[in-house]
Design an enzyme around this catalytic site. Sequence first.
Site, PDB file in Angstrom:
ATOM      1  N   GLY A 215      14.624 -70.510  -6.202  1.00 56.18           N
ATOM      2  CA  GLY A 215      13.823 -70.566  -4.990  1.00 56.18           C
ATOM      3  C   GLY A 215      12.417 -70.042  -5.206  1.00 56.18           C
ATOM      4  O   GLY A 215      11.439 -70.636  -4.758  1.00 56.18           O
TER       5      GLY A 215
ATOM      6  N   ARG B 210       9.972 -66.823 -10.302  1.00 55.34           N
ATOM      7  CA  ARG B 210      11.158 -66.822 -11.159  1.00 55.34           C
ATOM      8  C   ARG B 210      11.137 -68.039 -12.071  1.00 55.34           C
ATOM      9  O   ARG B 210      11.564 -67.981 -13.224  1.00 55.34           O
ATOM     10  CB  ARG B 210      12.447 -66.795 -10.340  1.00 55.34           C
TER      11      ARG B 210
ATOM     12  N   ARG C  62       0.504 -75.783  -3.862  1.00 55.45           N
ATOM     13  CA  ARG C  62       0.975 -74.732  -2.947  1.00 55.45           C
ATOM     14  C   ARG C  62       1.620 -73.562  -3.704  1.00 55.45           C
ATOM     15  O   ARG C  62       2.487 -72.865  -3.177  1.00 55.45           O
ATOM     16  CB  ARG C  62       1.961 -75.304  -1.919  1.00 55.45           C
TER      17      ARG C  62
ATOM     18  N   ARG D   8      20.458 -75.719  -9.113  1.00 56.10           N
ATOM     19  CA  ARG D   8      19.855 -74.619  -8.357  1.00 56.10           C
ATOM     20  C   ARG D   8      20.387 -73.304  -8.881  1.00 56.10           C
ATOM     21  O   ARG D   8      21.607 -73.129  -9.043  1.00 56.10           O
ATOM     22  CB  ARG D   8      20.159 -74.773  -6.867  1.00 56.10           C
TER      23      ARG D   8
ATOM     24  N   SER E  34      19.839 -66.806  -5.324  1.00 52.08           N
ATOM     25  CA  SER E  34      20.520 -65.587  -4.890  1.00 52.08           C
ATOM     26  C   SER E  34      21.321 -65.885  -3.630  1.00 52.08           C
ATOM     27  O   SER E  34      21.050 -66.846  -2.916  1.00 52.08           O
ATOM     28  CB  SER E  34      19.515 -64.472  -4.628  1.00 52.08           C
TER      29      SER E  34
ATOM     30  N   ASP F  38      22.965 -59.236  -2.492  1.00 47.86           N
ATOM     31  CA  ASP F  38      23.268 -58.248  -1.453  1.00 47.86           C
ATOM     32  C   ASP F  38      24.640 -58.551  -0.889  1.00 47.86           C
ATOM     33  O   ASP F  38      25.183 -59.632  -1.110  1.00 47.86           O
ATOM     34  CB  ASP F  38      22.213 -58.263  -0.340  1.00 47.86           C
TER      35      ASP F  38
ATOM     36  N   ARG G 156      15.506 -59.424  -8.099  1.00 52.11           N
ATOM     37  CA  ARG G 156      15.765 -60.824  -7.749  1.00 52.11           C
ATOM     38  C   ARG G 156      14.849 -61.763  -8.527  1.00 52.11           C
ATOM     39  O   ARG G 156      15.244 -62.855  -8.905  1.00 52.11           O
ATOM     40  CB  ARG G 156      15.547 -61.031  -6.249  1.00 52.11           C
TER      41      ARG G 156
END
Length: 236
Positions: free
Chosen positions: A24, A28, A47, A91, A94, A208, A221
């Site tokens: 996402g 990363r 972007r 994908r 998290s 989490d 993350r």
Amino acid sequence: MSNIPTPHNSAKQGDFAKTVLMPGDPLRAKYIAETYLEQPRQVTAVRNMLGYTGTYKGKEISVMGAGMGMPSIGIYSYELFHFYDVENIIRIGSAGALQDSLHLMDVVIGMGACTDSNYAYQYGLPGTFAPIADYGLLSRAVEIAKKQGTPVAVGNILSSDVFYNLCPDANDKWRSMGVLAVEMEAAALYMNAARAGKKALCMFTISDHIYRPEALSAADRQLGFSKMMEIALELA
């Protein structure tokens, strides 16, 4: 007339490999490219949704951010599947654990993706579509995890449109149905892949726990999740 570049992607034809890893967080994606790929080159930054292509053990692989939520990954994965000739999207994200058996940094593979989204409305189906992973990718990911000595939990996850849910027992209801964890993108990716006749798989690291006071930091993350990344890289 060519569909590329798009309003969301400045890459040229051939810039993306047949397999794209999609975290996402675009930072990363940058971390994965710079840490794991050989000779990575940036192919898009529209972007600030960074995308890279390089090689891993001699095989060409791309990695690109997907953003947060089904509308975001819906746009990027649609364009990759339909305009850039991508065949597989994996994908790597998290998720928040719903079941007591899961702990921080555990790896979950989404065999199916329940959802509270209306994303499937566009297909005009006379019923409810069940978004699922490509079985070939899923079974190979499980075998790779075994060889690497990484335990994985495989099952249903929830792709939710709502992060701050005002319904106090929403998570309880999904938990009671055995749903492993909650995230915000997988169902749209699985639906896009199904409609395009392509392949997709979603893997998650537990960041989490919804029912325990446990959570990773933002830095963890962004830069952690090495076990999940290594499974995905071998799978690609």
